[in-house]
Structure formats: structure tokens, C-alpha cells
Write an enzyme that holds these catalytic residues in place. Structure first.
Site, PDB file in Angstrom:
ATOM      1  N   SER A 220       0.076  -1.201  -0.213  1.00  0.00           N
ATOM      2  CA  SER A 220      -0.105   0.381   0.111  1.00  0.00           C
ATOM      3  C   SER A 220       0.718   1.050  -0.208  1.00  0.00           C
ATOM      4  O   SER A 220       0.240   2.381  -0.670  1.00  0.00           O
ATOM      5  CB  SER A 220      -1.157  -0.111   0.686  1.00  0.00           C
ATOM      6  OG  SER A 220      -1.836  -1.368   1.084  1.00  0.00           O
ATOM      7  N   HIS A 278       1.037   4.750   4.607  1.00  0.00           N
ATOM      8  CA  HIS A 278       0.151   5.264   3.692  1.00  0.00           C
ATOM      9  C   HIS A 278       0.664   6.675   3.120  1.00  0.00           C
ATOM     10  O   HIS A 278       0.715   7.207   2.245  1.00  0.00           O
ATOM     11  CB  HIS A 278      -1.785   4.745   4.024  1.00  0.00           C
ATOM     12  CG  HIS A 278      -1.905   3.882   3.001  1.00  0.00           C
ATOM     13  ND1 HIS A 278      -3.510   3.336   3.462  1.00  0.00           N
ATOM     14  CD2 HIS A 278      -1.503   2.891   3.409  1.00  0.00           C
ATOM     15  CE1 HIS A 278      -3.407   1.412   3.565  1.00  0.00           C
ATOM     16  NE2 HIS A 278      -2.135   0.920   3.701  1.00  0.00           N
TER      17      HIS A 278
END
Length: 326
Positions: A220, A278
Site C-alpha cells: 500500500s 500510506h
């Protein structure tokens, strides 16, 4: 009364059998009495086991030879007409279809195919019980772990949940053509690998500062770099969610929403996702498009020239790329 009559008939039959057959009284009793029939079967099976026992406990040369022989073929999978070329039609069509599919992909899609394959292999390794210890040790990033450096890169290719891997690979596949056309294959691979390490480092710092230590894994962080880079370079591009294709929004607004959500998750301590990774990946993607390309990639020319000179002027090399005069 019925049970008594049955017993009397059995006794009478046994007396007659004894008088006429002598020593076969026990055998007739066992045959006539259903309660002792199982004992006879057990004895018979025991005899069979004793008879077969030495062949299992003491393997002979014949048994060893049979183990090395070819396994029997089930009738349903028996090979028929092995020299019939008509059986090769399906493999030929499959080969042509794979080749046409590969040639129909964009350069970016062909580039990320290797990344997706690597993630799939690691996902399968998570299903092997004997590899669990090594997978946790090297393919999960945790600032409290003894191994800190290798997991920063390896965890970028690691997924335990199939849905997690499928979602990340879908996003990477969707943005692959745009990011590779912007950066090129070599620069994209350098940015992707660097993004995995940098996002993990950002996660290390935030986890250590907050004291909320724990393992993380997934691509991610690196994919957020790809998403942020494309949205920064093309903010007016239209995006849509896969499950809600009727709602379209600009890439710039999507990037703002994602950064805001990850910032809130980091501040409020949401632990379902690694919001620090992230956010670190998104910030790195924005920075690279605005400044990194000029500061890093374009300034690599002197290093490339030095490497080229060392390679061409080494042993056996010459001034003209390692080739002597004709």
C-alpha cells in the site's frame, strides 16, 4: 417363551452335531450362534494380518522394485493416441492467445506484471506452514523486530489476505500505464522500490514515537506513491471507484481526500491500516513529482557517465565503447 424355544432348538442341534461329528462341536456352535460370529471374523482377519505382516515390516527386493516402478494409470486419465497431432490444437491456441494478450498490454502493464507475480508468489508462501517463522521475520516490518532492514523492502511484496493483495494489485494495474508513460520503466522501478522503503521508514518513525508497535505488510505504501504521483501530475484526470463507477471525481480531489483520511487515522490511532505508511508513500509521491525528478533522476547523468567510462575503459575496453579499430 420364544427365546426359550430358540435356546432349546440350539441345544438340540448341538447335541445332534456332537453325536454325529465328534470334535466339530465348537465349530458348529460358532456357526450357529450369531453372538460368536464376530469372533470368528476377527480371528480370520488376525490370521490374514499375521500372514501379510512380514511383507510390510521386512521389505524384500521385489517390494523395493515395485516402489520404483511407474505408478498405475487410472482409466479416466489413460493416454490415448499419443501421436495424434490433433491433440496439440488446444495447447497451440492457448499459446497464441497468451502471446496476443501479452502483445496487447501497454508498456506499463507489462512492467507491473513482474511485480504482481512476485506478490502472488509471496502470498502463496504464507500458506506454507513450515515458512511461517521466516515469513514473519523477513516479510513483515516491525520496529520492535530484531531484523529491521530487509523487511523494509520485502514487506512491500507481502500480503497475507487475498482481498488486500487483490485490491493493491488492481490499483497498481490501473495506474501502471500512466506512471510508466510519465517516468519510464527504469525510473518507475526505482521509484517503486524506493517508495516501499521510504513508506516503511515513515511507519517505523510514527510507531516508535507513538509507542504503538506492531507488524505491518503490504504494497500500500508504494502504491500510494504511484497514486499520488499520477494525481499530482494530472490533477484534472477523472477517477472512479470500482464499485461505484457512476460517481467520478478529479484526481486532485481524490488525492486530498486520501491524504486527509490517512492523517486522521494516524492522529486518532486507527490500527486497521498502517496509515503512517500510506501517508509516507503519498507524501513521497507528491515530493518526487514536484522536486525529486529534477534533483535525483536528472542528476544521475554524471554517475551514469562515470560508470560507462569505467566499463568501457576497463580491461579489454577501448575509447570507442570497448571496440578496437577496424
Amino acid at each position: 417363551m420364544a427365546w426359550r424355544g430358540c435356546v432349546l432348538r440350539w441345544a438340540r442341534a448341538d447335541i445332534i452335531s456332537t453325536a454325529t461329528r465328534g470334535n466339530r462341536f465348537t465349530l458348529n456352535t460358532q456357526q450357529r450362534c450369531s453372538f460368536r460370529k464376530a469372533a470368528k471374523e476377527t480371528k480370520t482377519k488376525k490370521g490374514v494380518i499375521e500372514e501379510m505382516g512380514p511383507s510390510h515390516t521386512e521389505p524384500s527386493e521385489g517390494l523395493i522394485h515395485k516402489r520404483g516402478a511407474s505408478p498405475p494409470v487410472h482409466p479416466s486419465v489413460a493416454y490415448t493416441h499419443p501421436r495424434s497431432f490433433g491433440r496439440l490444437v488446444k495447447p497451440l491456441v492457448f499459446t497464441i492467445g497468451i502471446n496476443q494478450w501479452w502483445n496487447g498490454l501497454s508498456e506499463g502493464q507489462r512492467t507491473v506484471t513482474g511485480i504482481i507475480a512476485a506478490n502472488a508468489v509471496v502470498f502463496c508462501c504464507w500458506r506454507v506452514p513450515s515458512l511461517q517463522h521466516s515469513m514473519i521475520k523477513y516479510f513483515t516490518s516491525n520496529p520492535a523486530s530484531k531484523i529491521l532492514c530487509f523487511p523494509m523492502l520485502l514487506s512491500t511484496f507481502s500480503h497475507y489476505s487475498f482481498f488486500h493483495m487483490a485490491a493493491n494489485m488492481y490499483v497498481l494495474w490501473s495506474f501502471s500505464s500512466s506512471i510508466v508513460s510519465m517516468l519510464g520503466r527504469e525510473q518507475f522501478m526505482a521509484v517503486y522500490v524506493s517508495a516501499g522503503v521510504i513508506s516503511t521508514m515513515f511507519s517505523y518513525v510514527c510507531k516508535t514515537a507513538s509507542g504503538r508497535l506492531g507488524p505491518s505488510l503490504g504494497a500500500s505504501g508504494a502504491i500510494m506513491t504511484v497514486l499520488a504521483a499520477v494525481c499530482t501530475k494530472m490533477p484534472e484526470a477523472k477517477l472512479a471507484i470500482i464499485f461505484l463507477p457512476m460517481y467520478a471525481f478529479s484526481a486532485g480531489n481524490a488525492l486530498k481526500a486520501i491524504v486527509a483520511m490517512d492523517t486522521a487515522g494516524l492522529v486518532l490511532g486507527w490500527r486497521y491500516f498502517d496509515h503512517a505508511a500510506h501517508l509516507g508513500g503519498a507524501l513521497f509521491g507528491i515530493w518526487y513529482i514536484m522536486y525529486g525528478h529534477e534533483l535525483i533522476w536528472k542528476n544521475r547523468e554524471p554517475l551514469v557517465k562515470v560508470w560507462h567510462d569505467l566499463r568501457t575503459k576497463g580491461p579489454g575496453g577501448g575509447e570507442n565503447g570497448g571496440s578496437g579499430p577496424l
